[in-house]
Enzyme design. Structure first.
Site, PDB file in Angstrom:
ATOM      1  N   HIS A 162       0.871  -1.187   0.000  1.00  0.00           N
ATOM      2  CA  HIS A 162       0.000   0.000   0.000  1.00  0.00           C
ATOM      3  C   HIS A 162       0.908   1.238   0.000  1.00  0.00           C
ATOM      4  O   HIS A 162       1.963   1.234   0.642  1.00  0.00           O
ATOM      5  CB  HIS A 162      -0.845   0.069   1.284  1.00  0.00           C
ATOM      6  CG  HIS A 162      -2.138  -0.683   1.246  1.00  0.00           C
ATOM      7  ND1 HIS A 162      -2.651  -1.295   2.369  1.00  0.00           N
ATOM      8  CD2 HIS A 162      -3.047  -0.884   0.249  1.00  0.00           C
ATOM      9  CE1 HIS A 162      -3.822  -1.859   2.060  1.00  0.00           C
ATOM     10  NE2 HIS A 162      -4.071  -1.630   0.786  1.00  0.00           N
ATOM     11  N   CYS A 256      -2.303   3.155   9.071  1.00  0.00           N
ATOM     12  CA  CYS A 256      -3.376   2.239   8.665  1.00  0.00           C
ATOM     13  C   CYS A 256      -4.526   2.248   9.661  1.00  0.00           C
ATOM     14  O   CYS A 256      -5.662   1.952   9.302  1.00  0.00           O
ATOM     15  CB  CYS A 256      -2.864   0.809   8.565  1.00  0.00           C
ATOM     16  SG  CYS A 256      -1.461   0.576   7.501  1.00  0.00           S
TER      17      CYS A 256
HETATM   18  N1  ARG Z   1      -3.957  -6.922   6.774  1.00  0.00           N
HETATM   19  C1  ARG Z   1      -4.373  -5.722   6.107  1.00  0.00           C
HETATM   20  C2  ARG Z   1      -4.384  -5.969   4.611  1.00  0.00           C
HETATM   21  O1  ARG Z   1      -3.511  -6.646   4.137  1.00  0.00           O
HETATM   22  C3  ARG Z   1      -3.489  -4.567   6.462  1.00  0.00           C
HETATM   23  C4  ARG Z   1      -3.953  -3.268   5.891  1.00  0.00           C
HETATM   24  C5  ARG Z   1      -3.026  -2.144   6.227  1.00  0.00           C
HETATM   25  N2  ARG Z   1      -3.564  -0.904   5.845  1.00  0.00           N
HETATM   26  C6  ARG Z   1      -2.916   0.071   5.203  1.00  0.00           C
HETATM   27  N3  ARG Z   1      -3.543   1.182   5.001  1.00  0.00           N
HETATM   28  N4  ARG Z   1      -1.704  -0.091   4.737  1.00  0.00           N
HETATM   29  O2  ARG Z   1      -5.252  -5.506   3.891  1.00  0.00           O
END
Ligand code: ARG
Length: 264
Positions: A162, A256
């Site tokens: 991300h 996050c």
């Molecule tokens: N386990 C989550 C996923 O893989 C973590 C999300 C993390 N969020 C972020 N905004 N980077 O989707």
């Protein structure tokens, strides 16, 4: 500032959708709650308004509110998750954002888009990422739905799946960046737009240092942000390091867990 968070009651590792997640590695629930509470209390102590959504059983990643949507003024473009495991969150995020008076829009069916996780503003310019979760083809739609100018960036390292894991705007002309998470041409696009880039090594970024929240002259992030203290203090920023290791097990950190609600 107002920030949307989701309590970690049902947080856990129930599936593996990024390289950080291992079902075999258990979350210490009590510690996760403590780490989340420390962030929540810090926001409250700094005078921020924290809006809370209910966490739901069977949606263990809902704690990561950054993935609800991208917000600009009173508009929201809702996420459409790449992985079926998180798709059940969408209608809950829609309800939460409508309750907060957002005009909630969506990208076309069939396109994936993961909200503020892959969409960050530098001033009024939106940086959108693709490569792992969000489809490149969704970018133009997101920019049109929000009526903003945007730049598309390609992510190349699966650990930084991300945009908010490797890039953090600090003000209208400054950002933290982990250069090796980006395709070379994308890095050039960022350099051309953001005059002051604070480069973060891949190692420090892997401690989720870039997954940060700039607030009240400080950069709030995981323990690894202390490595950036010299560079940040040189530009007049304090650093606040919070233990986030329980959430890092799921591939998330401070940013996050936080969705700023009043951008633009
Ligand atoms: N386990 C989550 C996923 O893989 C973590 C999300 C993390 N969020 C972020 N905004 N980077 O989707």
């Amino acid at each position: 500032m107002a920030i949307l968070m989701c309590r970690p009651e049902h947080f856990g590792i129930e599936y593996e959708i990024n390289p950080w997640m291992h079902i075999a590695v258990e979350v210490d629930h009590e510690r996760a709650v403590e780490q989340w509470e420390a962030l929540h209390s810090l926001y409250v102590d700094l005078g921020e308004t924290v809006e809370l959504t209910t966490s739901l059983a069977g949606l263990p990643d809902m704690v990561f509110s950054a993935n609800a949507a991208v917000l600009w003024r009173r508009r929201a473009v809702l996420s459409r998750f790449h992985h079926a495991e998180r798709a059940g969150e969408e209608r809950h995020w829609r309800a939460a954002l409508e309750r907060l008076d957002f005009d909630v829009r969506e990208v076309s069916a069939g396109l994936s888009f993961e909200g503020a996780g892959d969409a960050l503003f530098v001033g009024d310019h939106l940086f959108l990422a693709w490569g792992f979760r969000t489809d490149h083809a969704a970018h133009a739609e997101v920019a049109r739905l929000l009526d903003v100018e945007s730049t598309s960036l390609e992510l190349v390292d699966p650990r930084f799946y991300h945009l908010d894991t490797c890039f953090c705007p600090l003000d209208g002309g400054t950002a933290l960046i982990a250069p090796r998470a980006f395709a070379p041409e994308s890095l050039e696009l960022v350099r051309a737009r953001v005059p002051r880039l604070i480069e973060v090594s891949t190692e420090v970024a892997a401690g989720f240092a870039c997954n940060a929240m700039p607030l009240s002259g400080a950069v709030i992030s995981s323990a690894a942000v202390s490595e950036l203290q010299p560079e940040l203090s040189a530009i007049g920023c304090d650093t606040v390091a919070l233990p986030m290791d329980e959430f890092i097990k799921a591939g998330g950190g401070v940013r996050c867990l936080s969705l700023p609600l009043d951008l633009g």
